[in-house]
Structure formats: C-alpha cells, structure tokens
Motif scaffolding. Structure first.
Motif, PDB file in Angstrom:
ATOM      1  N   ALA A 100       1.284  -2.278   6.713  1.00 28.04           N
ATOM      2  CA  ALA A 100      -0.144  -2.857   6.206  1.00 28.04           C
ATOM      3  C   ALA A 100      -0.725  -3.764   7.154  1.00 28.04           C
ATOM      4  O   ALA A 100      -2.166  -3.677   6.870  1.00 28.04           O
ATOM      5  N   VAL A 101      -0.205  -4.218   7.997  1.00 21.06           N
ATOM      6  CA  VAL A 101      -0.968  -5.232   8.929  1.00 21.06           C
ATOM      7  C   VAL A 101      -1.987  -4.393   9.852  1.00 21.06           C
ATOM      8  O   VAL A 101      -2.882  -5.030  10.276  1.00 21.06           O
ATOM      9  N   ASP A 102      -1.700  -3.167  10.012  1.00 29.70           N
ATOM     10  CA  ASP A 102      -2.374  -2.369  10.678  1.00 29.70           C
ATOM     11  C   ASP A 102      -3.437  -1.381  10.022  1.00 29.70           C
ATOM     12  O   ASP A 102      -4.457  -0.634  10.746  1.00 29.70           O
ATOM     13  N   SER A 103      -3.299  -1.399   8.844  1.00 30.20           N
ATOM     14  CA  SER A 103      -4.151  -0.547   8.151  1.00 30.20           C
ATOM     15  C   SER A 103      -5.489  -0.690   7.897  1.00 30.20           C
ATOM     16  O   SER A 103      -5.750  -1.955   7.334  1.00 30.20           O
ATOM     17  N   GLU A 107      -8.889   2.871   4.107  1.00 33.19           N
ATOM     18  CA  GLU A 107      -8.030   3.873   3.718  1.00 33.19           C
ATOM     19  C   GLU A 107      -7.240   3.532   2.290  1.00 33.19           C
ATOM     20  O   GLU A 107      -6.872   4.474   1.634  1.00 33.19           O
ATOM     21  N   TRP A 108      -7.007   2.144   2.233  1.00 31.41           N
ATOM     22  CA  TRP A 108      -6.549   1.578   1.014  1.00 31.41           C
ATOM     23  C   TRP A 108      -7.540   1.955  -0.212  1.00 31.41           C
ATOM     24  O   TRP A 108      -7.146   2.354  -1.216  1.00 31.41           O
ATOM     25  N   ASP A 109      -8.772   1.616   0.046  1.00 26.80           N
ATOM     26  CA  ASP A 109     -10.003   1.778  -0.769  1.00 26.80           C
ATOM     27  C   ASP A 109      -9.774   3.464  -1.270  1.00 26.80           C
ATOM     28  O   ASP A 109     -10.072   3.601  -2.541  1.00 26.80           O
ATOM     29  N   ARG A 110      -9.724   4.131  -0.175  1.00 20.53           N
ATOM     30  CA  ARG A 110      -9.733   5.485  -0.542  1.00 20.53           C
ATOM     31  C   ARG A 110      -8.601   6.050  -1.677  1.00 20.53           C
ATOM     32  O   ARG A 110      -8.667   6.864  -2.676  1.00 20.53           O
ATOM     33  N   MET A 111      -7.423   5.376  -1.361  1.00 19.56           N
ATOM     34  CA  MET A 111      -6.138   6.056  -2.161  1.00 19.56           C
ATOM     35  C   MET A 111      -6.539   5.389  -3.549  1.00 19.56           C
ATOM     36  O   MET A 111      -6.375   5.952  -4.508  1.00 19.56           O
ATOM     37  N   ARG A 156       8.620   2.306   0.051  1.00 21.19           N
ATOM     38  CA  ARG A 156       9.435   2.192   1.553  1.00 21.19           C
ATOM     39  C   ARG A 156       8.307   1.515   2.551  1.00 21.19           C
ATOM     40  O   ARG A 156       7.219   1.719   2.086  1.00 21.19           O
ATOM     41  N   PRO A 157       8.678   0.885   3.665  1.00 18.72           N
ATOM     42  CA  PRO A 157       7.770   0.459   4.531  1.00 18.72           C
ATOM     43  C   PRO A 157       6.773   1.355   4.925  1.00 18.72           C
ATOM     44  O   PRO A 157       7.141   2.472   5.192  1.00 18.72           O
ATOM     45  N   GLY A 158       5.640   0.963   5.165  1.00 15.30           N
ATOM     46  CA  GLY A 158       4.622   1.884   5.575  1.00 15.30           C
ATOM     47  C   GLY A 158       3.854   2.428   4.603  1.00 15.30           C
ATOM     48  O   GLY A 158       3.079   3.371   4.741  1.00 15.30           O
ATOM     49  N   THR A 159       4.391   2.250   3.309  1.00 13.79           N
ATOM     50  CA  THR A 159       3.611   3.274   2.167  1.00 13.79           C
ATOM     51  C   THR A 159       3.138   2.281   0.977  1.00 13.79           C
ATOM     52  O   THR A 159       3.151   2.716  -0.041  1.00 13.79           O
ATOM     53  N   ALA A 160       3.202   1.030   1.448  1.00 13.68           N
ATOM     54  CA  ALA A 160       2.833   0.128   0.296  1.00 13.68           C
ATOM     55  C   ALA A 160       1.647   0.492  -0.757  1.00 13.68           C
ATOM     56  O   ALA A 160       1.963   0.255  -1.833  1.00 13.68           O
ATOM     57  N   VAL A 161       0.545   0.879  -0.393  1.00 20.51           N
ATOM     58  CA  VAL A 161      -0.443   1.083  -1.186  1.00 20.51           C
ATOM     59  C   VAL A 161      -0.158   2.483  -1.633  1.00 20.51           C
ATOM     60  O   VAL A 161      -0.826   2.536  -3.085  1.00 20.51           O
ATOM     61  N   TYR A 162       0.171   3.333  -1.186  1.00 18.14           N
ATOM     62  CA  TYR A 162       0.182   4.716  -1.979  1.00 18.14           C
ATOM     63  C   TYR A 162       1.385   4.206  -2.807  1.00 18.14           C
ATOM     64  O   TYR A 162       1.308   4.872  -4.003  1.00 18.14           O
TER      65      TYR A 162
END
Length: 254
Positions: A100-103, A107-111, A156-162
């Motif tokens: 999340a800190v690097d995203s 990308e979040w908005d698109r999802m 899982r770590p790395g897929t928070a917004v998904y």
C-alpha cells in the motif's frame, strides 16, 4: 447438447478477452443470444464472428462501464434490440498488486471504478429487465452472476485494495440475492483463483515479476474453467439457486 438457454438473452461485461470471452462463447453454445460488452471494439467484433461461426447469435456493445451513462445505455441497447434480458454476467475487472505504501492512487482508483462502480452501474440498469424476464421466461427465472475472486475471501499482503473491491462484491451479491431471490432472479458469485488471463500483464514492473514467481509452479486455471462454473449456475432448473462457486487452481493454497 441441449440448448438450455434457447430464447434467452445474456449480457457479458469484460468480454473482449479471458473469462468474459470464454463465458460468452459458453452461453452462446447453450443457445443464448449473447451481448458482448467491453471497451475494445475490434476484439468484441472478432469474438462475435467466432460465436456466429459456431452457429450462435452475438451482439456487440462497445462501452466503458465506469461511465454510468454509457453503462446504462449499453444495457438498454441490448434490451431494446432483443426485447428482453435474462442473464447478466458482471465479469469486467482489474487487479492491482503491491504494498500500500508504494501503490499509486491512480491504481486504487481504477480498481474501485471498474470492480465496484462499473459492476454497480450495470447491475442497476439491468435489474428491472431481469425482474421482467423472470416473470415471462419459459424458464421461469433470470440470473445475475458476479465474478469475484479468491481475493474476496482471503486477504493477503499486497492486495489490500483489490481485496476491498472483491470482498465488497461478495457482500453486495449476498445482500442482493436476499432482496430479489423471491422474485425468481438468482444472484450468484463465482470466485476464481489464479487464471491464465491478461490480468497479470497489467501489473507494474517489479510487482508483475513477483506475482509470476509466486504462481510459477501452479498450473493455472483456464478461462474456460470459470466459464463452465457460470454456465452451470445459469442452466439449473428454476428450483435450484447456486449462490456461490469457489474454484481454485489445484495447487493453489491461498
């Protein structure tokens, strides 16, 4: 094969590749008129040509479902063309992976736009037609199928917004099922695991390579495997409602 969906009309979003393409072909093989919706008009036309070559009927609708007006117009164009809408498969989706800190926020908005708002736009426009179809169909039922993910069940770590989007799809599906099920509109969710589609190719450099390493020893599901699950749901007798199908690649542990 018996044409179990004869005299019905199905709409599949995200139909230009992967699960959507396979689902459209599967439903057409069952006798449904298939409306294929997506942004890539050329690919949709190629898919429609394949459906027609196989003896089916296909209708191309190019639209961006993240735009509420385009989504509503797309649904209405299908209903106007064929006079009904019996099945909707909300398949369109995107996946972003990374800490999340690097995203990037984009990308979040698109999802959120595609996985949540796009699904809501299509569903809202389609529900009145599905309710009517359930009343006058010889099958006595209509279907709304939402394509979620194992990411809608396991965070899982790395897929928070998904995870956020897919957990949301699961919750929305269950609540809507309870609202309209008594009116013979079945609302179902399919949660695929790792599938061999274009989804992972859209990931950022570095993230994509990490995902490829994670799934490197897994024999991925094929889009047709998920399409089979959708076809199973919508071809059941009206007395049967398959609320949820979770399908993982055999070696997938998460």
């Amino acid at each position: 094969m018996t044409a179990r969906l004869k005299n019905t009309v199905a709409l599949v979003t995200g139909a230009s590749s992967g699960i959507g393409e396979a689902t459209a072909r599967s439903l057409a093989a069952e006798g449904a008129v298939v409306a294929v919706l997506g942004r890539r008009h050329g690919r949709l036309e190629a898919l429609a040509d394949r459906v027609r070559a196989d003896g089916g009927t296909a209708f191309v609708v190019a639209a961006d479902i993240t735009d509420r007006q385009q989504a509503a117009a797309a649904v209405e164009s299908v209903a106007a063309e064929f006079g009904r809408l019996d099945t909707v498969v909300n398949n369109a989706g995107v996946m972003g992976v990374g800490q999340a800190v690097d995203s990037p926020l984009e990308e979040w908005d698109r999802m959120l736009e595609v996985n949540v708002r796009g699904l809501l736009h299509v569903t809202h426009a389609a529900l009145p037609h599905l309710l009517r179809a359930a009343q006058d169909s010889p099958r006595g039922v209509a279907d709304l199928v939402n394509i979620s993910s194992t990411g809608g069940r396991v965070a899982r770590p790395g897929t928070a917004v998904y995870n956020l989007t897919k957990f949301g799809v699961n919750g929305f599906t269950e609540a809507l099922r309870q609202e309209v099920g008594h009116r013979r509109v079945r609302v179902s969710v399919v949660e695929p695991g790792t599938v061999d589609t274009e989804l992972s190719t859209h990931l950022r450099d570095g993230v994509r390579q990490a995902v490829e390493r994670q799934i490197g020893n897994v024999e991925l599901l094929r889009p047709e495997d998920v399409a089979d699950a959708v076809s199973y749901i919508v071809t059941r007798d009206r007395r049967v409602a398959v609320n949820e199908i979770l399908v993982r690649a055999a070696e997938q542990t998460w």
